[in-house]
Design an enzyme around this catalytic site. Structure first.
Site, PDB file in Angstrom:
ATOM      1  N   SER A   1      31.507  41.324  45.134  1.00 34.75           N
ATOM      2  CA  SER A   1      32.838  40.721  44.843  1.00 34.75           C
ATOM      3  C   SER A   1      33.323  41.213  43.506  1.00 34.75           C
ATOM      4  O   SER A   1      34.670  40.851  43.080  1.00 34.75           O
ATOM      5  CB  SER A   1      32.582  39.394  44.787  1.00 34.75           C
ATOM      6  OG  SER A   1      32.636  38.784  46.054  1.00 34.75           O
TER       7      SER A   1
ATOM      8  N   SER B   1      36.114  33.424  44.700  1.00 31.93           N
ATOM      9  CA  SER B   1      35.588  34.632  45.178  1.00 31.93           C
ATOM     10  C   SER B   1      35.656  34.457  46.810  1.00 31.93           C
ATOM     11  O   SER B   1      34.456  34.684  47.749  1.00 31.93           O
ATOM     12  CB  SER B   1      33.991  34.945  44.996  1.00 31.93           C
ATOM     13  OG  SER B   1      33.938  36.184  44.835  1.00 31.93           O
TER      14      SER B   1
ATOM     15  N   ARG C   1      22.993  35.074  36.573  1.00 33.61           N
ATOM     16  CA  ARG C   1      24.019  36.103  36.433  1.00 33.61           C
ATOM     17  C   ARG C   1      24.698  35.625  35.084  1.00 33.61           C
ATOM     18  O   ARG C   1      24.855  36.548  34.121  1.00 33.61           O
ATOM     19  CB  ARG C   1      24.815  36.630  37.456  1.00 33.61           C
ATOM     20  CG  ARG C   1      24.395  37.193  38.711  1.00 33.61           C
ATOM     21  CD  ARG C   1      25.266  37.262  39.757  1.00 33.61           C
ATOM     22  NE  ARG C   1      25.433  35.989  40.280  1.00 33.61           N
ATOM     23  CZ  ARG C   1      26.215  35.739  41.219  1.00 33.61           C
ATOM     24  NH1 ARG C   1      26.965  36.729  41.886  1.00 33.61           N
ATOM     25  NH2 ARG C   1      26.643  34.523  41.730  1.00 33.61           N
TER      26      ARG C   1
END
Length: 266
Positions: free
Chosen positions: A71, A119, A251
């Site tokens: 993404s 997203s 992340r």
């Protein structure tokens, strides 16, 4: 002649002193290593100080290894959609197709801003189909994005097709975006930079995008972006192995810990 030589020496010394003024020079890779070891993640990370041309990295051997962008490709996909006029601007409504995709934030009408924020894969797949393979191929190559290979299906190539990009290439791409040096109109680059904002205070602004290549055996996660503060900008990229959902959550967590440790978000 002596005066000219002295002046030249002063300029050189000044330039060198400027180059060592980066806040990144106060830290070493061992500072980053502690953060990654505490999270038990196999990854690489780099952060680049534009003003002082300084870089701090963890696991640099992996920085040039190329992976699916997942993404994070939505950043360039947004600009291509705007440039090819398949979408008018960030506020144009993209009607939900009524297919339940198990994410509440996906199951509704979107615009470019919400689609990037949440997203929403289906939105970008629809945009990619409207852009078409010929135009998509042209713009990916014009931007010199990753390996520039969009084989694998116009609406899935960034998820499990042939396109690959490295952490260092992500930094290069983001730098061009920040400087409005990509082959898109300045207006469209500015729109995408605006919708990339994930955190903004009186001190700093962070523009970034996550990515998670889930459709492959060895899953990969990304968090790429940059932080602006004190009239400077610091570009960052993390690329990591993902084994489960908990890993995916790390992340942004790891990057947040690093930016905090480097005093960039304080």
């Amino acid at each position: 002649m002596k005066i000219l030589l002295s002046f030249s020496l002063l300029v050189t010394l000044f330039a060198c002193s400027e180059q060592t003024n980066s806040i990144l020079n106060k830290y070493t890779s061992s500072d980053l290593e502690q953060i990654f070891e505490s999270q038990q993640i196999n990854a690489c990370f780099t952060i680049y100080d534009l003003k002082n041309d300084a870089k701090l990295s963890y696991n640099p051997e992996r920085l040039d290894s190329a992976y699916l962008p997942a993404s994070t490709f939505k950043i360039i996909n947004s600009m291509i959609a705007l440039e090819t006029k398949v979408i008018k601007d960030e506020n144009e409504i993209i009607k939900w197709d009524s297919i339940d995709r198990s994410y509440a934030n996906w199951n509704k009408d979107q615009n470019l801003k919400s689609a990037l924020k949440y997203s929403a894969v289906w939105v970008y797949q629809e945009l990619a189909r409207k852009i078409g393979e010929e135009k998509m191929n042209y713009w990916v190559k014009a931007c010199n994005y990753g390996n520039r290979n969009i084989n694998g299906g116009i609406d899935i190539f960034w998820l499990n097709g042939d396109i690959r990009i490295s952490a260092n290439q992500q930094i290069d791409f983001l730098k061009k975006l920040y400087l409005n040096q990509l082959p898109f109109s300045q207006k469209n680059q500015e729109i995408v930079k605006e919708i990339m904002i994930v955190d903004q205070t009186a001190t700093y602004t962070i523009r970034a995008k996550t990515g998670w290549a889930m459709r492959i055996n060895n899953q990969i996660g990304w968090y790429v972006g940059y932080i602006e503060r004190d009239k400077n900008v610091y570009f960052f990229t993390i690329n990591m192995d993902i084994k489960n959902y908990d890993d995916a959550e790390k992340r942004k967590l790891i990057v947040s810990k690093i930016l905090d440790h480097l005093q960039l978000t304080k």
